[in-house]
Scaffold this motif. Structure first.
Motif, PDB file in Angstrom:
ATOM      1  N   UNK A  89       0.810  -1.212   0.000  1.00 30.07           N
ATOM      2  CA  UNK A  89       0.000   0.000   0.000  1.00 30.07           C
ATOM      3  C   UNK A  89       0.843   1.261   0.000  1.00 30.07           C
ATOM      4  N   UNK A  90       2.106   1.119   0.345  1.00 32.69           N
ATOM      5  CA  UNK A  90       2.984   2.284   0.358  1.00 32.69           C
ATOM      6  C   UNK A  90       3.365   2.674  -1.067  1.00 32.69           C
ATOM      7  N   UNK A  91       3.721   1.684  -1.892  1.00 34.73           N
ATOM      8  CA  UNK A  91       4.144   1.966  -3.268  1.00 34.73           C
ATOM      9  C   UNK A  91       3.043   1.722  -4.292  1.00 34.73           C
ATOM     10  N   UNK A  92       1.844   1.294  -3.813  1.00 32.01           N
ATOM     11  CA  UNK A  92       0.712   1.008  -4.720  1.00 32.01           C
ATOM     12  C   UNK A  92       1.064  -0.047  -5.765  1.00 32.01           C
ATOM     13  N   UNK A  93       1.755  -1.077  -5.356  1.00 30.74           N
ATOM     14  CA  UNK A  93       2.156  -2.155  -6.267  1.00 30.74           C
ATOM     15  C   UNK A  93       1.649  -3.485  -5.752  1.00 30.74           C
ATOM     16  N   UNK A  94       1.504  -4.431  -6.688  1.00 31.02           N
ATOM     17  CA  UNK A  94       1.098  -5.796  -6.370  1.00 31.02           C
ATOM     18  C   UNK A  94       2.122  -6.742  -6.961  1.00 31.02           C
ATOM     19  N   UNK A  95       2.586  -7.679  -6.140  1.00 33.57           N
ATOM     20  CA  UNK A  95       3.475  -8.735  -6.620  1.00 33.57           C
ATOM     21  C   UNK A  95       2.708 -10.045  -6.537  1.00 33.57           C
ATOM     22  N   UNK A  96       2.613 -10.782  -7.683  1.00 27.48           N
ATOM     23  CA  UNK A  96       1.860 -12.034  -7.730  1.00 27.48           C
ATOM     24  C   UNK A  96       2.725 -13.139  -8.303  1.00 27.48           C
TER      25      UNK A  96
END
Length: 882
Positions: free
Chosen positions: A103-110
């Motif tokens: 939520x800090x960098x607005x990224x998702x790792x999948x």
């Protein structure tokens, strides 16, 4: 500003854990307060107007779910999801078994999760609108709307694009690195194009830098400086047509089939292509395809060639120009009910195929046929109209025949005395019928080299004819009828002739006076008409004969059907009912004269006869059939079997002829034996003898040589399928046929290859012997034509055969050949081998003899998008290599 105590801070922290995952710009807190981290101290601003939104904030709500483990790490601002996790952001959806949301960098790792066997399961599926990708790892930034994917596999048109590293951009395009593109759908592709760097425009194209071809894992020294792969799925795109490089012994090096393709709109296109050779030969071709749903479809092509052979300045030098025109048009049946337009045009100069075609069938076929036609019928009326332009051409003797145009208007048969609501038995006078027909024709007969000359139109024959017969059919008793008729007919021509006896005519070729008949042609419009009464009668009975066998016989009965027919036709010659269309002309110095028509040689002839005519026609048709029980029959129902399909004889007698009143006797026979052997025969006999020059005379053959008839010609043909014959034998013996399951023969020491899989498992018979069960076919045809002449009979015999053998499910051999007994040589032979290589096709074609000696070998990719990826070698009649 209010400061929290330690206990109150704990309460606020718990509230944040519960509600922070749903905070976004579109889902703000209900009150005018905001909670913000500042080291370990938290504070609240009291006014909503003073709320500050971070520049890194995203513009849509992010939601996430998981079927398994979920954890919110508020210290590191992470959300950890396991098992069927889904993160949704607007049109973007990410599914995987392992997702970490920062939520800090607005990224998702999948990524996926390895199972007990070490296989990665639940790998990420990234969906952005209509685009969907399956990857091994994915990192997506909600703010920039960009992503980095590892191990991406996506379908582009007919191919699969595999890339190790992919950067998905916010405009929908992608930058890929260390990627491959292949139309092979195997887990380990049999071939691929290695693309170190490329850019994808989804649904449009793939553009790459330098690349090379890899076949079965082996890099080949086949490289391209750049790649362009059109992958449009909705409509075609304009572009360059890459030429093919080749070499011929006679015409030198060449570039062929190169040009430009124009995708004009959704309904039609245009391709301009050209061929050029180093000896100066060139050819230009324009091709257009058109198709409008539920309306029409077809194509148009035109080729013009400048063909050069030999060497300039030497006697063998030759330069010719050739052309070819092709056009097809098919109208949908529902487009215009009641009217139809169609076109099928195939015309060319006689030397075009010989110099420019590589298709064997186009060299063997000597006839060219074309037709452009329109027809119209009016519903509820007997009227119909048809118009056409026709073309017939023989490329061997270079003759051309054309109809420009040909029109017909017809009124179908109507019964003027028959009421619409009449019931009960018909009165004899109600059979009175009336018809009308009109025809217009313009004919050109010339040679192809003179077709576009000015003199052609001057020599065109034109004519118009219309007829209106009124007839009545009277049935006096069964199978017998009389038909009196009176008909009006008229013709209109643009020329007529007059024959003149010229006793003092000087012949320049013989350099002397030779009496002869001269023909003077007058041009203009000339009309002739006639009212012609006629009488026709016919008797057509049927006679049946039956022979019944004993009850214990397999043959129940044999039936013989005889269909004799006798007909009579009479046309009287009545003066005053026709125009004056006949003349007399002297033909020799003895003063003998003959009658001729001023419309002689015109299209529709003369509407009336110069004298009365009467003909009696005879015919007899025989049909022999049997009813046979099948072997070991239990149904009690016999099967009808034809023994002779047709055995017929026809002739006629001209009552008013001066001599030779009997026409030739024609005999025909047709039958099928064992449902496989088709036999047909035709013969032509004359009842009259011949003189020493072979000319028919008025003396009967029986009076001349005690023979009833004299044979003129005879022909017989036999064709059968050997494969069907063998299959029938095996079917009757209870084993599989030659074209049954398609199994291979089991030979000791033979191992099945990859192409043999799935062909069957029964390799031996009940006695342990190998079973030859390869699918195959062999069709044989034999033709004999006998023509009797005064000196020596002419006998033509040909034997031809064709078929195929499927060695495996993926490999087939086809063949065509024959033998000409008169020429004592093998006819043109064609042998073809084709092999299905999964994502490739391989073919080899060979013509070892005849004027079309050639061979070609081709291996190409099946997919149309890579149709230019092929290897081809060819030798043909242009290369005198034999």
């Amino acid at each position: 500003m209010y400061y929290f105590t330690e206990k109150r801070l704990v309460v606020v922290f718990l509230v944040m854990v519960l509600f922070l995952p749903s905070f976004s710009q579109e889902n703000k807190p209900e009150s005018d307060t905001a909670i913000v981290f500042q080291d370990t101290l938290m504070f609240v601003t009291a006014s909503r107007d003073q709320l500050k939104i971070s520049k890194n904030a995203i513009d849509k709500q992010v939601t996430y779910t998981a079927a398994g483990y979920k954890k919110n790490d508020m210290i590191n601002r992470l959300a950890i999801l396991r098992e069927n996790a889904v993160v949704t952001y607007g049109n973007v959806e990410i599914k995987a078994d392992s997702i970490v949301f920062n939520m800090e960098s607005n990224t998702v790792y999948a990524t996926g999760i390895k199972d007990s066997t070490g296989q990665l399961t639940g790998i990420p599926v990234f969906k952005d609108g209509s685009q969907e990708y399956e990857v091994k790892e994915l990192t997506y930034n909600f703010r920039t709307k960009k992503a980095i994917a590892y191990g991406l596999v996506t379908k582009q048109e007919e191919g699969l694009l595999r890339s190790q590293v992919t950067k998905l951009l916010d405009d929908g395009t992608s930058n890929i690195a260390k990627s491959t593109y292949s139309t092979c759908d195997a887990e380990h592709p049999h071939f691929y194009i290695n693309l170190p760097r490329a850019k994808i425009y989804p649904g449009k194209k793939i553009i790459s830098g330098p690349g090379n071809l890899v076949l079965e894992g082996i890099p080949l020294p086949v490289a391209v400086p750049f790649g362009f792969f059109p992958i449009q799925t909705k409509r075609a795109a304009s572009g360059i047509l890459v030429p093919r490089i080749g070499q011929e012994q006679q015409r030198g090096y060449n570039l062929t089939e190169g040009g430009y393709y124009f995708a004009i709109n959704d309904y039609f296109d245009l391709a301009l292509k050209g061929n050029i050779y180093t000896n100066g030969t060139w050819m230009l071709t324009a091709t257009s395809n058109y198709n409008k749903m539920y309306k029409y479809s077809g194509n148009l092509s035109f080729s013009y060639a400048n063909n050069i052979s030999g060497h300039k300045g030497l006697p063998d030098f030759n330069k010719t120009t050739n052309y070819r025109l092709g056009w097809t048009y098919a109208q949908n049946a529902k487009a215009r009910p009641g009217s139809r337009f169609s076109a099928s045009v195939n015309m060319s100069s006689s030397g075009f195929d010989r110099s420019n075609s590589y298709v064997v069938a186009e060299h063997v076929t000597t006839q060219r046929q074309s037709s452009v036609s329109y027809s119209k019928s009016w519903e509820g009326t007997p009227f119909n109209l048809s118009a056409s332009m026709n073309h017939s051409q023989n490329v061997r003797n270079k003759t051309v025949s054309m109809n420009l145009p040909k029109m017909n208007f017809n009124a179908n048969r109507i019964y003027p005395l028959k009421g619409r609501a009449s019931v009960g038995a018909k009165k004899w006078y109600q059979e009175l019928q009336f018809q009308y027909s009109a025809s217009l024709d313009n004919q050109i007969n010339t040679f192809d080299s003179l077709l576009f000359k000015k003199d052609v139109l001057q020599k065109m024959r034109s004519g118009f004819k219309h007829e209106a017969p009124l007839s009545l059919q009277i049935r006096l008793f069964r199978n017998f009828s009389i038909s009196p008729q009176i008909a009006y007919s008229g013709v209109l021509y643009t020329q007529k002739i007059e024959k003149i006896w010229a006793p003092g005519h000087f012949n320049p070729e013989q350099n002397k006076v030779v009496p002869t008949v001269l023909i003077d042609t007058a041009r203009g419009f000339f009309y002739g008409q006639a009212i012609t009464p006629s009488l026709n009668a016919g008797y057509n009975p049927q006679i049946f004969g039956m022979f019944i066998f004993k009850p214990d016989s397999r043959i129940q009965a044999i039936r013989h059907v005889m269909k004799p027919s006798v007909s009579f036709s009479y046309l009287p010659s009545l003066k005053g009912l026709s125009s004056d269309m006949y003349r007399q002309v002297q033909i020799d110095t003895l003063g003998r004269t003959v009658e001729y028509s001023v419309f002689e040689g015109n299209i529709f002839g003369t509407p009336s006869l110069s004298r009365r005519s009467g003909t009696v026609s005879f015919s007899l048709v025989n049909i022999i059939e049997a009813k046979v029980f099948a072997k070991n029959d239990t149904t009690g129902k016999p099967k009808k079997v034809r023994i002779i399909d047709n055995l017929g004889i026809t002739t006629s007698y001209n009552i008013f002829a001066d001599s030779i009143k009997w026409s030739p006797v024609i005999m025909t026979m047709r039958t099928t034996i064992l449902n496989n052997f088709n036999i047909s025969a035709n013969s032509n006999f004359s009842l009259y003898g011949v003189d020493s020059y072979g000319r028919q005379i008025a003396t009967f053959a029986y009076a001349q040589n005690k023979k009833l008839m004299r044979l003129n010609n005879f022909s017989v043909s036999l064709d059968f399928n050997v494969g069907e014959l063998f299959r029938g034998k095996k079917d009757r013996s209870g084993t599989q046929g030659a074209q049954g399951s398609g199994q291979l023969s089991s030979v000791p020491g033979r191992e099945s290859g990859p192409g043999d899989q799935g062909l069957g498992s029964s390799m031996t018979d009940e006695y342990g012997y190998p079973v030859f069960n390869v699918p195959w076919s062999l069709a044989v045809s034999y033709n004999l034509n006998y023509i009797k002449t005064i000196s020596k009979p002419v006998i033509n015999q040909t034997l031809s055969f064709n078929g195929n053998v499927s060695l495996t499910k993926k490999m087939t051999i086809t063949y065509t050949s024959g033998y000409d007994f008169r020429m004592k040589e093998i006819t043109m032979t064609q042998i073809g081998i084709s092999r299905d290589l999964h994502c490739w096709d391989m073919s080899f074609n060979w013509v070892p003899n005849g004027s079309m000696k050639m061979w070609n070998f081709t291996i190409r990719v099946k997919a149309a998008i890579l149709k230019d990826l092929k290897y081809e070698r060819r030798k043909d009649f242009h290369d005198e290599y034999y």
